[in-house]
Design a protein around this motif. Structure first.
Motif, PDB file in Angstrom:
ATOM      1  N   GLU A 250       0.544  -1.119   0.194  1.00 30.58           N
ATOM      2  CA  GLU A 250      -0.021   0.000  -0.194  1.00 30.58           C
ATOM      3  C   GLU A 250       1.092   1.204  -0.044  1.00 30.58           C
ATOM      4  O   GLU A 250       1.931   1.387   0.652  1.00 30.58           O
ATOM      5  CB  GLU A 250      -0.893   0.090   1.203  1.00 30.58           C
ATOM      6  CG  GLU A 250      -1.690  -0.853   1.421  1.00 30.58           C
ATOM      7  CD  GLU A 250      -1.390  -2.210   2.432  1.00 30.58           C
ATOM      8  OE1 GLU A 250      -1.902  -3.011   2.999  1.00 30.58           O
ATOM      9  OE2 GLU A 250       0.018  -2.090   2.682  1.00 30.58           O
TER      10      GLU A 250
ATOM     11  N   TYR B 264      -7.565   0.887  -5.518  1.00 33.34           N
ATOM     12  CA  TYR B 264      -7.271   2.176  -5.445  1.00 33.34           C
ATOM     13  C   TYR B 264      -8.345   2.391  -4.259  1.00 33.34           C
ATOM     14  O   TYR B 264      -9.417   1.758  -4.497  1.00 33.34           O
ATOM     15  CB  TYR B 264      -7.262   3.207  -6.342  1.00 33.34           C
ATOM     16  CG  TYR B 264      -6.179   2.943  -7.662  1.00 33.34           C
ATOM     17  CD1 TYR B 264      -6.714   2.418  -8.736  1.00 33.34           C
ATOM     18  CD2 TYR B 264      -4.883   3.261  -7.418  1.00 33.34           C
ATOM     19  CE1 TYR B 264      -5.992   2.003  -9.625  1.00 33.34           C
ATOM     20  CE2 TYR B 264      -3.978   3.097  -8.492  1.00 33.34           C
ATOM     21  CZ  TYR B 264      -4.561   2.551  -9.636  1.00 33.34           C
ATOM     22  OH  TYR B 264      -3.910   2.052 -10.692  1.00 33.34           O
TER      23      TYR B 264
ATOM     24  N   SER C 194      -3.011   3.706  -2.724  1.00 35.75           N
ATOM     25  CA  SER C 194      -3.003   2.642  -3.977  1.00 35.75           C
ATOM     26  C   SER C 194      -2.392   1.193  -3.299  1.00 35.75           C
ATOM     27  O   SER C 194      -1.749   1.307  -2.453  1.00 35.75           O
ATOM     28  CB  SER C 194      -1.942   3.061  -4.896  1.00 35.75           C
ATOM     29  OG  SER C 194      -2.287   4.193  -5.437  1.00 35.75           O
ATOM     30  N   CYS C 195      -2.707   0.115  -4.035  1.00 40.71           N
ATOM     31  CA  CYS C 195      -2.388  -1.265  -3.476  1.00 40.71           C
ATOM     32  C   CYS C 195      -2.075  -1.883  -4.820  1.00 40.71           C
ATOM     33  O   CYS C 195      -2.642  -2.051  -5.580  1.00 40.71           O
ATOM     34  CB  CYS C 195      -3.381  -1.995  -2.719  1.00 40.71           C
ATOM     35  SG  CYS C 195      -3.143  -3.676  -2.326  1.00 40.71           S
ATOM     36  N   THR C 196      -0.606  -2.446  -4.656  1.00 41.59           N
ATOM     37  CA  THR C 196      -0.058  -2.855  -5.883  1.00 41.59           C
ATOM     38  C   THR C 196       0.258  -4.593  -5.351  1.00 41.59           C
ATOM     39  O   THR C 196       0.829  -4.850  -4.319  1.00 41.59           O
ATOM     40  CB  THR C 196       1.145  -2.443  -6.324  1.00 41.59           C
ATOM     41  OG1 THR C 196       0.670  -1.102  -6.601  1.00 41.59           O
ATOM     42  CG2 THR C 196       1.619  -3.053  -7.717  1.00 41.59           C
TER      43      THR C 196
ATOM     44  N   LYS D 263      -2.833  -3.268 -14.179  1.00 38.27           N
ATOM     45  CA  LYS D 263      -1.564  -3.020 -13.293  1.00 38.27           C
ATOM     46  C   LYS D 263      -1.380  -3.809 -11.964  1.00 38.27           C
ATOM     47  O   LYS D 263      -0.590  -3.492 -11.181  1.00 38.27           O
ATOM     48  CB  LYS D 263      -1.753  -1.417 -12.968  1.00 38.27           C
ATOM     49  CG  LYS D 263      -1.342  -0.451 -14.281  1.00 38.27           C
ATOM     50  CD  LYS D 263      -1.440   0.730 -13.890  1.00 38.27           C
ATOM     51  CE  LYS D 263      -1.211   1.825 -15.181  1.00 38.27           C
ATOM     52  NZ  LYS D 263      -1.234   3.259 -14.708  1.00 38.27           N
ATOM     53  N   LYS D 264      -2.560  -4.599 -11.688  1.00 36.29           N
ATOM     54  CA  LYS D 264      -2.653  -5.370 -10.562  1.00 36.29           C
ATOM     55  C   LYS D 264      -2.790  -4.313  -9.243  1.00 36.29           C
ATOM     56  O   LYS D 264      -2.124  -4.724  -8.390  1.00 36.29           O
ATOM     57  CB  LYS D 264      -1.632  -6.244 -10.656  1.00 36.29           C
ATOM     58  CG  LYS D 264      -1.435  -7.227 -11.820  1.00 36.29           C
ATOM     59  CD  LYS D 264      -2.648  -8.327 -11.727  1.00 36.29           C
ATOM     60  CE  LYS D 264      -2.628  -9.100 -12.798  1.00 36.29           C
ATOM     61  NZ  LYS D 264      -3.711 -10.127 -12.867  1.00 36.29           N
ATOM     62  N   GLN D 265      -3.717  -3.527  -9.525  1.00 31.12           N
ATOM     63  CA  GLN D 265      -3.910  -2.360  -8.699  1.00 31.12           C
ATOM     64  C   GLN D 265      -5.271  -2.108  -8.222  1.00 31.12           C
ATOM     65  O   GLN D 265      -6.129  -2.349  -8.798  1.00 31.12           O
ATOM     66  CB  GLN D 265      -3.130  -1.064  -9.091  1.00 31.12           C
ATOM     67  CG  GLN D 265      -1.561  -0.966  -9.178  1.00 31.12           C
ATOM     68  CD  GLN D 265      -0.876   0.371  -9.644  1.00 31.12           C
ATOM     69  OE1 GLN D 265      -1.663   1.078 -10.435  1.00 31.12           O
ATOM     70  NE2 GLN D 265       0.049   0.833  -9.264  1.00 31.12           N
TER      71      GLN D 265
ATOM     72  N   CYS E 161      -4.734  -3.078   2.483  1.00 31.99           N
ATOM     73  CA  CYS E 161      -5.054  -3.967   1.568  1.00 31.99           C
ATOM     74  C   CYS E 161      -5.189  -5.163   1.409  1.00 31.99           C
ATOM     75  O   CYS E 161      -4.388  -5.544   2.103  1.00 31.99           O
ATOM     76  CB  CYS E 161      -4.424  -3.409   0.346  1.00 31.99           C
ATOM     77  SG  CYS E 161      -4.678  -4.067  -1.459  1.00 31.99           S
TER      78      CYS E 161
ATOM     79  N   THR F  78     -10.177  -0.229  -9.560  1.00 37.90           N
ATOM     80  CA  THR F  78      -9.267  -1.327  -9.760  1.00 37.90           C
ATOM     81  C   THR F  78      -8.406  -1.038 -11.160  1.00 37.90           C
ATOM     82  O   THR F  78      -9.287  -0.479 -11.813  1.00 37.90           O
ATOM     83  CB  THR F  78      -9.651  -2.724  -9.732  1.00 37.90           C
ATOM     84  OG1 THR F  78     -10.656  -2.953 -10.423  1.00 37.90           O
ATOM     85  CG2 THR F  78      -9.963  -3.263  -8.123  1.00 37.90           C
TER      86      THR F  78
END
Length: 128
Positions: free
Chosen positions: A6, A83, A21-23, A79-81, A99, A75
């Motif tokens: 995060e 928000y 953001s979470c990746t 990007k595999k993210q 996340c 989402t």
């Protein structure tokens, strides 16, 4: 293994906005396809609570009552993210925000899913 990272937390004033953001990263990050992702938060002395979540199939979204109209989850699967746009922040929103992802299929609703992948959390502090 997949890690969730995060970013975006910080110290803001009441009424301000933040975007978390979470990746998904790690060796399996690019192929990670969770069935649901969510944001939780935990304030000092309080239990962890769900803030918002989204199902990957169907796109069903859940918001906790205390953030409806102020927060938006979204989402970017490429990007595999995931928000969390947070507007009109209040001191009561101060917490560590986490996340989470559920990598298993489930018929449970979003707040009841068994989230099995968690990030380390990011601090959000809102001053009055």
């Amino acid at each position: 293994q997949v890690q969730l990272v995060e970013t975006g937390g910080g110290l803001v004033q009441a009424g301000d906005s933040l975007r978390l953001s979470c990746t998904a990263s790690g060796r399996s990050g690019l192929t990670f396809s969770p069935y649901a992702m969510a944001w939780f938060r935990q304030a000092p002395g309080k239990e962890r609570e769900i803030v918002a979540g989204i199902n990957s199939i169907g796109g069903t979204i859940h918001y906790a009552d205390f953030v409806k109209g102020r927060f938006t989850i979204s989402t970017d699967s490429a990007k595999k993210q995931v928000y969390l746009q947070m507007n009109s922040l209040t001191p009561e929103d101060t917490a560590v925000y986490y996340c989470a992802a559920d990598s298993n299929p489930s018929f449970r609703d979003i707040p009841s899913r068994g989230y099995d992948v968690w990030g380390q959390g990011t601090q959000v502090t809102v001053s009055s």
